[in-house]
Design a protein around this motif. Structure first.
Motif, PDB file in Angstrom:
ATOM      1  N   HIS A 220      22.875   7.218 -17.976  1.00  0.00           N
ATOM      2  CA  HIS A 220      24.103   7.749 -17.407  1.00  0.00           C
ATOM      3  C   HIS A 220      25.227   6.717 -17.496  1.00  0.00           C
ATOM      4  N   CYS A 221      26.407   7.135 -17.181  1.00  0.00           N
ATOM      5  CA  CYS A 221      27.529   6.214 -17.019  1.00  0.00           C
ATOM      6  C   CYS A 221      27.817   6.063 -15.532  1.00  0.00           C
ATOM      7  N   SER A 222      27.720   4.850 -15.020  1.00  0.00           N
ATOM      8  CA  SER A 222      28.018   4.605 -13.605  1.00  0.00           C
ATOM      9  C   SER A 222      29.519   4.620 -13.374  1.00  0.00           C
ATOM     10  N   ASP A 223      29.911   4.948 -12.164  1.00  0.00           N
ATOM     11  CA  ASP A 223      31.325   4.957 -11.805  1.00  0.00           C
ATOM     12  C   ASP A 223      31.536   4.104 -10.565  1.00  0.00           C
ATOM     13  N   SER A 224      32.758   3.688 -10.346  1.00  0.00           N
ATOM     14  CA  SER A 224      33.095   2.830  -9.211  1.00  0.00           C
ATOM     15  C   SER A 224      33.051   3.607  -7.907  1.00  0.00           C
ATOM     16  N   ALA A 225      33.137   2.881  -6.800  1.00  0.00           N
ATOM     17  CA  ALA A 225      33.129   3.523  -5.487  1.00  0.00           C
ATOM     18  C   ALA A 225      34.278   4.508  -5.346  1.00  0.00           C
ATOM     19  N   MET A 273      20.805   4.147   3.006  1.00  0.00           N
ATOM     20  CA  MET A 273      20.995   2.721   3.270  1.00  0.00           C
ATOM     21  C   MET A 273      20.501   1.929   2.066  1.00  0.00           C
ATOM     22  N   CYS A 274      21.239   0.901   1.698  1.00  0.00           N
ATOM     23  CA  CYS A 274      20.797   0.028   0.614  1.00  0.00           C
ATOM     24  C   CYS A 274      19.800  -0.979   1.172  1.00  0.00           C
ATOM     25  N   LEU A 275      18.565  -0.875   0.719  1.00  0.00           N
ATOM     26  CA  LEU A 275      17.491  -1.733   1.200  1.00  0.00           C
ATOM     27  C   LEU A 275      16.993  -2.714   0.149  1.00  0.00           C
ATOM     28  N   GLY A 276      17.415  -2.500  -1.092  1.00  0.00           N
ATOM     29  CA  GLY A 276      16.852  -3.271  -2.192  1.00  0.00           C
ATOM     30  C   GLY A 276      17.446  -4.643  -2.394  1.00  0.00           C
ATOM     31  N   ALA A 328      23.216  -8.398   6.001  1.00  0.00           N
ATOM     32  CA  ALA A 328      23.536  -7.467   7.095  1.00  0.00           C
ATOM     33  C   ALA A 328      24.699  -6.559   6.704  1.00  0.00           C
ATOM     34  N   ARG A 329      25.675  -7.094   5.989  1.00  0.00           N
ATOM     35  CA  ARG A 329      26.809  -6.275   5.548  1.00  0.00           C
ATOM     36  C   ARG A 329      26.364  -5.210   4.546  1.00  0.00           C
ATOM     37  N   ILE A 330      25.458  -5.583   3.669  1.00  0.00           N
ATOM     38  CA  ILE A 330      24.932  -4.610   2.707  1.00  0.00           C
ATOM     39  C   ILE A 330      24.239  -3.463   3.433  1.00  0.00           C
ATOM     40  N   LYS A 331      23.434  -3.794   4.401  1.00  0.00           N
ATOM     41  CA  LYS A 331      22.684  -2.779   5.136  1.00  0.00           C
ATOM     42  C   LYS A 331      23.612  -1.835   5.888  1.00  0.00           C
ATOM     43  N   VAL A 335      26.523   4.110   1.846  1.00  0.00           N
ATOM     44  CA  VAL A 335      26.210   4.128   0.415  1.00  0.00           C
ATOM     45  C   VAL A 335      26.782   5.347  -0.301  1.00  0.00           C
ATOM     46  N   HIS A 336      27.091   6.394   0.435  1.00  0.00           N
ATOM     47  CA  HIS A 336      27.610   7.611  -0.191  1.00  0.00           C
ATOM     48  C   HIS A 336      29.105   7.529  -0.491  1.00  0.00           C
ATOM     49  N   ASN A 337      29.788   6.611   0.180  1.00  0.00           N
ATOM     50  CA  ASN A 337      31.243   6.520   0.007  1.00  0.00           C
ATOM     51  C   ASN A 337      31.749   5.138  -0.392  1.00  0.00           C
TER      52      ASN A 337
END
Length: 366
Positions: A220-225, A273-276, A328-331, A335-337
């Motif tokens: 796929h082609c990723s897109d920015s936030a 949530m981004c956990l990786g 902590a900021r990542i968590k 993630v949807h927006n």
């Protein structure tokens, strides 16, 4: 869309089940070294592909040729990564790593210290007289070729006439070296499929087979936030028959991998949530800055940069105060927006989300 299973490399999934020791440490909130790090060695690039996410990450193209992560800071980073327990490093990112003359030594140092090394490149700048040395030290080399014709390549990669032929000759040269010296290095192609470049897929599938590479992966082609590329993810859903025809070219020597999961998810996430990151993957920008995630190169950098590795040692900043603040900021991200679509960690996050937050009833009835 029904799909065939040709993905012996599990590129359309993840390999987390083979790293259960890291997962157990993570579940216990122990310090755990990232399994993989992706990094670029330059902030410049000799091509200006229409799908390039690097334009959002500070890629300066030809103006960035002199901005790179090199010399002893780079070599120390590789040694530190091995010491901490990083298992793989792929030289791929917002810039073209072959612009950096230290790439050949860097790959050797990483390999000598027990790290699996890989390279993603457009291939144009590969030095033939050092290609064998490079291939001997790489687990894989993946050439970014998003068209199977000269005219398509020129339009998509934004290069002049003759570059397509030059790149194909470089790939063929590597394939011949692999055969001549019985190398274990995997040689692959990657097509970043824009919704409107589908006509180049089957010509590229056929070209890959003719060249004798080990695989072609279609992603796929990723897109920015902010969705600046305006990718029409729904368009991919129309191409099921073409994807299946592409897969039909697979055989025991040539693997055509269609990233069905991301080409058909309409850019939506199955986790909240981004956990990786930074626990299982981390990123280093082409100027040597350490981040949990590549989307924050040149974007909200003050919030998410962990360290400048030209000034600090990797082994000194890992698991420190700043590392934990950024984790902590990542968590806390929405993630949807707030996140790019279909990031590299997408599949890892789906796996971890299912493991951590979707525990079924009656788990002992396996």
């Amino acid at each position: 869309m029904e799909k065939k299973i040709n993905d012996k490399f599990k590129m359309d999934s993840n390999k987390m089940l083979w790293h259960l020791d890291n997962i157990v440490k993570w579940q216990k909130s122990e310090d755990v070294a990232p399994i993989a790090i992706e990094m670029s060695l330059s902030k410049g690039c000799n091509q200006r592909c229409i799908f390039c996410f690097g334009k959002f990450q500070g890629n300066k193209y030809k103006k960035g040729y002199e901005i790179m992560f090199s010399g002893e800071p780079l070599f120390n980073f590789l040694r530190d990564a091995a010491f901490i327990g990083v298992k793989s490093i792929c030289l791929i990112g917002e810039g073209e790593s072959l612009l950096n003359p230290d790439i050949y030594d860097a790959v050797a140092i990483g390999r000598d210290n027990g790290i699996d090394m890989a390279l993603g490149t457009n291939g144009e700048l590969l030095k033939n007289n050092r290609a064998l040395e490079l291939l001997r030290n790489l687990t894989y080399i993946r050439f970014s070729v998003s068209a199977g014709t000269n005219e398509g390549y020129k339009a998509i990669h934004k290069v002049e006439d003759g570059i397509f032929e030059k790149v194909i000759k470089k790939i063929s040269f590597c394939v011949n070296l692999k055969r001549k010296y019985s190398l274990n290095t995997t040689i692959g192609l990657q097509m970043v499929l824009m919704p409107d470049t589908i006509s180049e897929l089957l010509p590229l599938v056929k070209l890959g087979k003719e060249l004798g590479v080990d695989y072609l992966v279609v992603k796929h082609c990723s897109d920015s936030a902010e969705r600046k590329l305006k990718i029409n993810n729904h368009k991919y859903l129309e191409y099921g028959d073409i994807f299946r025809e592409a897969e039909s070219f697979s055989d025991s020597n040539y693997n055509v991998v269609i990233k069905w999961s991301k080409l058909t998810n309409e850019g939506k996430k199955k986790f909240n949530m981004c956990l990786g990151v930074p626990f299982f993957m981390m990123r280093v920008s082409g100027d040597g800055k350490l981040f949990p995630c590549a989307q924050f190169f040149n974007y909200r950098e003050d919030e998410f940069i962990i360290a400048d590795l030209k000034k600090e040692r990797f082994k000194d900043v890992m698991f420190g105060k700043r590392y934990k603040e950024v984790a902590a900021r990542i968590k806390a991200l929405d993630v949807h927006n707030e996140c790019m679509t279909n990031c590299k960690e997408n599949s890892i996050n789906e796996f971890l989300w299912e493991l951590q937050y979707n525990k079924p009833e009656h788990i002992n009835f396996v």
